[in-house]
Design an enzyme around this catalytic site. Structure first.
Site, PDB file in Angstrom:
ATOM      1  N   ASP A  91       0.546  -1.363   0.059  1.00 49.57           N
ATOM      2  CA  ASP A  91       0.575   0.007  -0.458  1.00 49.57           C
ATOM      3  C   ASP A  91       1.039   1.019  -0.253  1.00 49.57           C
ATOM      4  OD1 ASP A  91      -2.664   1.732   1.140  1.00 49.57           O
ATOM      5  OD2 ASP A  91      -1.130   1.615   2.530  1.00 49.57           O
ATOM      6  N   SER A 144     -15.032  13.008  -0.049  1.00 53.91           N
ATOM      7  CA  SER A 144     -15.997  13.668   1.174  1.00 53.91           C
ATOM      8  C   SER A 144     -16.977  14.719   1.091  1.00 53.91           C
ATOM      9  CB  SER A 144     -14.818  13.133   2.559  1.00 53.91           C
ATOM     10  OG  SER A 144     -13.563  14.325   2.239  1.00 53.91           O
ATOM     11  N   ASP A 166      -1.640  -1.179   5.954  1.00 55.08           N
ATOM     12  CA  ASP A 166      -2.453  -0.327   7.363  1.00 55.08           C
ATOM     13  C   ASP A 166      -3.522   0.179   7.634  1.00 55.08           C
ATOM     14  OD1 ASP A 166      -1.868   1.758   5.384  1.00 55.08           O
ATOM     15  OD2 ASP A 166      -1.475   3.064   7.120  1.00 55.08           O
ATOM     16  N   ASP A 203      -6.932  -2.237   3.021  1.00 58.53           N
ATOM     17  CA  ASP A 203      -5.707  -3.073   2.739  1.00 58.53           C
ATOM     18  C   ASP A 203      -6.582  -4.963   3.849  1.00 58.53           C
ATOM     19  OD1 ASP A 203      -4.817  -1.083   1.847  1.00 58.53           O
ATOM     20  OD2 ASP A 203      -3.769  -0.561   3.316  1.00 58.53           O
TER      21      ASP A 203
HETATM   22  N1  ATP Z   1     -10.121  12.847   3.594  1.00 51.10           N
HETATM   23  C1  ATP Z   1     -10.311  12.642   2.224  1.00 51.10           C
HETATM   24  N2  ATP Z   1     -11.507  13.175   1.823  1.00 51.10           N
HETATM   25  C2  ATP Z   1     -11.546  12.970   0.335  1.00 51.10           C
HETATM   26  N3  ATP Z   1     -10.801  12.220  -0.697  1.00 51.10           N
HETATM   27  C3  ATP Z   1      -9.879  11.808   0.438  1.00 51.10           C
HETATM   28  C4  ATP Z   1      -9.377  11.693   1.404  1.00 51.10           C
HETATM   29  N4  ATP Z   1      -8.274  10.885   1.909  1.00 51.10           N
HETATM   30  C5  ATP Z   1      -8.341  10.365   0.717  1.00 51.10           C
HETATM   31  N5  ATP Z   1      -7.801  10.729  -0.393  1.00 51.10           N
HETATM   32  C6  ATP Z   1      -8.807  10.509  -1.823  1.00 51.10           C
HETATM   33  O1  ATP Z   1      -9.374   9.003  -1.923  1.00 51.10           O
HETATM   34  C7  ATP Z   1      -7.798   8.153  -2.854  1.00 51.10           C
HETATM   35  C8  ATP Z   1      -7.939   7.091  -1.765  1.00 51.10           C
HETATM   36  O2  ATP Z   1      -7.808   7.392  -0.700  1.00 51.10           O
HETATM   37  P1  ATP Z   1      -6.586   6.260  -0.118  1.00 51.10           P
HETATM   38  O3  ATP Z   1      -5.753   6.742   0.740  1.00 51.10           O
HETATM   39  O4  ATP Z   1      -7.317   5.989   1.418  1.00 51.10           O
HETATM   40  O5  ATP Z   1      -6.604   5.101  -0.976  1.00 51.10           O
HETATM   41  P2  ATP Z   1      -5.142   3.402  -0.766  1.00 51.10           P
HETATM   42  O6  ATP Z   1      -6.332   2.710  -1.567  1.00 51.10           O
HETATM   43  O7  ATP Z   1      -5.390   3.356   0.772  1.00 51.10           O
HETATM   44  O8  ATP Z   1      -4.253   4.348  -1.043  1.00 51.10           O
HETATM   45  P3  ATP Z   1      -2.861   4.504  -0.161  1.00 51.10           P
HETATM   46  O9  ATP Z   1      -1.732   3.442  -0.595  1.00 51.10           O
HETATM   47  O10 ATP Z   1      -2.469   5.683  -0.714  1.00 51.10           O
HETATM   48  O11 ATP Z   1      -2.792   4.400   0.877  1.00 51.10           O
HETATM   49  C9  ATP Z   1      -6.657   9.248  -2.425  1.00 51.10           C
HETATM   50  O12 ATP Z   1      -5.060   8.729  -3.481  1.00 51.10           O
HETATM   51  C10 ATP Z   1      -6.686  10.746  -1.729  1.00 51.10           C
HETATM   52  O13 ATP Z   1      -7.218  10.757  -3.918  1.00 51.10           O
HETATM   53 MG    MG Z   2      -3.970   3.409   2.909  1.00 52.58          MG
END
Ligand code: ATP
Ligand code: MG
Ligand code: K
Length: 680
Positions: free
Chosen positions: A305, A381, A516, A520
């Site tokens: 991730d 969001s 994390d 995931d």
């Molecule tokens: N609080 C938020 N409000 C709106 N959009 C968000 C927020 N947090 C993240 N995002 C968007 O959503 C996308 C995906 O969220 P997140 O980072 O949780 O995904 P992930 O699959 O866990 O990827 P990562 O490898 O980055 O952890 C982010 O890249 C961002 O563009």
């Molecule tokens: Mg993540």
């Protein structure tokens, strides 16, 4: 980064292991190890013969010989038990330390009417809400629902620098037994008594629920079959000897049997497994099963991730950029509006930045608005205001789709600005009110140091690394390059992470996943090896079969090495054990038959002092080789980064040849010592 706990074998551990070696003589315990159980049976028979040499018929050997064989056999079993007890010792000592942490703490239970009631931590159930003040021990595992605090996790991680934990997002979980070092938090309890992280950790390091791995079971079966074959061979020697009118006494037959059955590996097998698991915990990784550690030794692909795993994960808003005619004031204000009710660290950092830029607001203004919480599915969001206004922020492609669906236009300069942020490795969040996009928020994150070198090491081992992120392709490409992963998958939803793992698995590959976040968790469960960051959410930690207490994704590299070492150590010592039989054969067979068949003189290449000395020397060698190999069983054979096949054949060769030569020398030396001491 890698925090290795040095736990040496103390005098206490040593003494306890000696006591345990005797306790393990209990036949109902011994039977689990068929090879050593046979030795124990031999010990009992020779003990009887020591009292009554003629128990099984007339014999020409004396009581002294029977006593000598009995004594060496007893020591053989004790050595094997000692090896196992010693391997268990460090884990038991660590479990004791952890148990002290667990000692009953007081908890401040928040009741329905908002008042507090003091209860014992052992009474807390899932769903209870507790308030923990500065300096207090967190009474149970849970998620922060209010507050931000630095937490001292040293009781569990051994690391003294406190970590920041806060409500919302991937850093909200806290572990019972850790201490609030600043501020206060309100925690929702997530585990029932007896099932906490600390409870699980104690039973893990102690090896209380250790189960044999499939590999270990296969090898144990093979060793049992070998033992049975030798037993049959030796029993058929009796009529043959009678035909040749050779008197074979029971103690000698038992000695021959014990020398030929694989006692060396039989005695060290479980110590190798336990010590392997213990080495994993020394690297501050908790492995739920030995199977996972062994699987790590064969990993082909590693999926990671991005945020919180490859980067530190404290994504902070650093700048607001207006697009197509919007003013700076407008983007600052709409960013703020989109985030006032967003409890994720990203959301709060937006509010903070807007405040610094002079925006002011009253939270109560938005109390009647409908909160649209961030999810990894929507990647957006925001708020739906009472008057119908929809305010959103999120991944640029998600906002684009949202706005287009409403019939809005995409500003000309949106891509240029968001691409610039992405190329710098940042995460751009577009901000929209109804069908109009006002601008972009720049979220900054930092890649953890030292990843590039470690991913290069993985590549040298033939392991492919893939970063799998919900972020956009440009940000992903930049971070992938900076961190040095081989491939990346961008705009991945939770199901895409699972799909990526399944695809590799279908190609017959063993896959490790590190992550994390709650999103995931399914992927961590699907992977053959799922390594969760301790900084991550409860869901991630529960789904994974390993947890890195230091939250360092490259720790998997150490686990991989330990897994490979475990498999190779077992292979090498098995080879050594079986190769030993050649020398023992040349020592004992001439000794048994030479009187009746002088032609066997040709076999007597070792020229041992006397038949009795030959048999006792072989038996003594067979016993003392076990403790001599304990250091190798505990530390594992030397490991270098090369392919597993090469490594295995190399070690099998070394230990095979060594296994043939060493006992020739060892037995001869023991024979000379026995002669020198005029024992026989
Ligand atoms: N609080 C938020 N409000 C709106 N959009 C968000 C927020 N947090 C993240 N995002 C968007 O959503 C996308 C995906 O969220 P997140 O980072 O949780 O995904 P992930 O699959 O866990 O990827 P990562 O490898 O980055 O952890 C982010 O890249 C961002 O563009
Ligand atoms: Mg993540
Ligand atoms: K043996």
């Amino acid at each position: 980064m890698a925090n290795v706990r040095k736990r040496t074998i103390t005098r206490e551990i040593m003494n306890q292991a000696i006591i345990d070696a005797f306790k393990k003589l209990n036949p109902s315990v011994m039977i689990k190890n068929p090879v050593m159980f046979v030795v124990e049976v031999g010990t009992v028979i020779t003990l009887l013969l020591s009292f009554a040499p003629d128990l099984f018929g007339a014999t020409n050997v004396g009581r002294g010989y029977n006593i000598a064989v009995f004594f060496i056999l007893l020591v053989t079993v004790l050595f094997a038990n000692f090896a196992e007890a010693l391997a268990e010792g460090r884990g038991k000592a660590q479990a004791d330390t952890l148990r002290k942490t667990k000692s009953d703490t007081k908890a401040r239970l928040v009741q329905k009417d908002g008042t507090y009631k003091e209860v014992s931590s052992t009474q807390l159930k899932k769903g209870d809400i507790v308030r923990v003040e500065i300096g207090e021990i967190i009474p149970s595992d849970g998620e922060i629902i209010e507050g931000l605090a630095s937490i001292d996790e040293s009781a569990i991680t051994g690391e003294s620098a406190p970590v920041i934990k806060e409500a919302g997002g991937d850093f909200s979980s806290v572990t019972g037994g850790t201490r609030v070092a600043s501020d206060y938090i309100v925690v929702k309890v997530m585990t029932d008594p007896g099932e906490s992280f600390l409870d699980r950790m104690i039973s893990l390091v102690e090896g209380a629920k250790r189960q044999k791995t499939p590999n270990e079971i296969a090898l144990t079966t093979l060793l049992a079959v070998l033992t049975l074959i030798f037993l049959i061979v030796i029993m058929t020697m009796v009529p043959m000897a009678q035909y040749l009118s050779v008197q074979l006494d029971i103690a000698t037959l038992i000695a021959l049997l014990v020398c030929l059955i694989p006692t060396t590996i039989g005695g060290l097998l479980s110590a190798i497994g336990i010590a392997g698991m213990d080495r994993v915990t020394q690297f501050n990784v908790l492995a739920m099963s030995g199977k996972a550690v062994e699987a790590a030794g064969d990993i082909d692909t590693m999926i990671l991730d991005k945020t919180g795993t490859i980067t530190f994960g404290n994504r902070m808003a650093s700048e607001f950029f207006p697009v197509a005619g919007a003013t700076a004031k407008e983007i600052n204000f709409t960013s703020l509006q989109a985030s006032v009710k967003d409890e994720t660290p990203e959301g709060r950092s937006v509010v903070e930045l807007a405040g610094k830029l002079g925006e002011s607001w009253k939270s109560s203004e938005y109390d009647d608005a409908e909160v649209v919480e961030f999810t990894a599915e929507t990647r957006m969001s925001g708020l739906n205001l009472k008057n119908g206004t929809q305010i959103r922020k999120g991944a640029v492609d998600a906002i684009k789709k949202h706005v287009t669906d409403k019939g809005g236009n995409i500003p000309q300069d949106l891509d240029e600005i968001s691409n610039r942020i992405a190329k710098a490795g940042g995460t751009p969040l577009a901000v929209a009110v109804n069908d109009r996009i006002f601008g972009v928020i720049y979220l900054k994150d930092t890649v953890k140091p030292g990843l590039k070198e470690r991913f290069a090491e993985l590549r040298a081992m033939g392991i492919k690394t893939i970063m799998c992120t919900g972020d956009n392709p440009l940000t992903a490409a930049t971070i992938a390059k900076e961190a040095g992963v081989d491939e990346f998958i961008a705009e991945a939803k939770p199901e895409d992470k699972i799909a990526a793992i399944k695809k590799e698995q279908q190609e017959g590959k063993l896959v490790a996943m590190t992550g994390d976040g709650t999103n995931d968790a399914p992927a961590l469960a699907q992977a053959d090896v799922g390594l969760a960051m301790n900084s991550g959410t409860m869901a991630a930690k529960e789904a994974a079969n390993m947890i890195d207490l230091d939250s360092d994704p490259t720790k998997l590299l150490s686990v991989i090495s330990i897994g490979k070492q475990l498999l190779i150590t077992r292979g090498a010592l098995t080879t050594f054990s079986i190769a030993n039989d050649i020398a023992k054969y040349f020592a004992i067979i001439p000794a048994m038959f030479i009187v009746a068949m002088p032609q066997l003189q040709a076999l007597n290449i070792m020229h041992l002092a006397s038949p009795t000395s030959a048999i006792l020397s072989a038996l003594i060698f067979n016993a003392i080789i076990i403790p001599l190999l304990v250091p190798i069983a505990m530390k594992g054979v030397k490991y270098r980064a090369m392919s597993a096949d090469k490594l295995l054949s190399r070690n099998v060769l070394i230990y095979g040849i060594g296994g043939v030569i060493v006992p020739f020398i060892g037995i001869k030396v023991i024979d000379l010592v026995i002669q020198g001491l005029h024992i026989v």
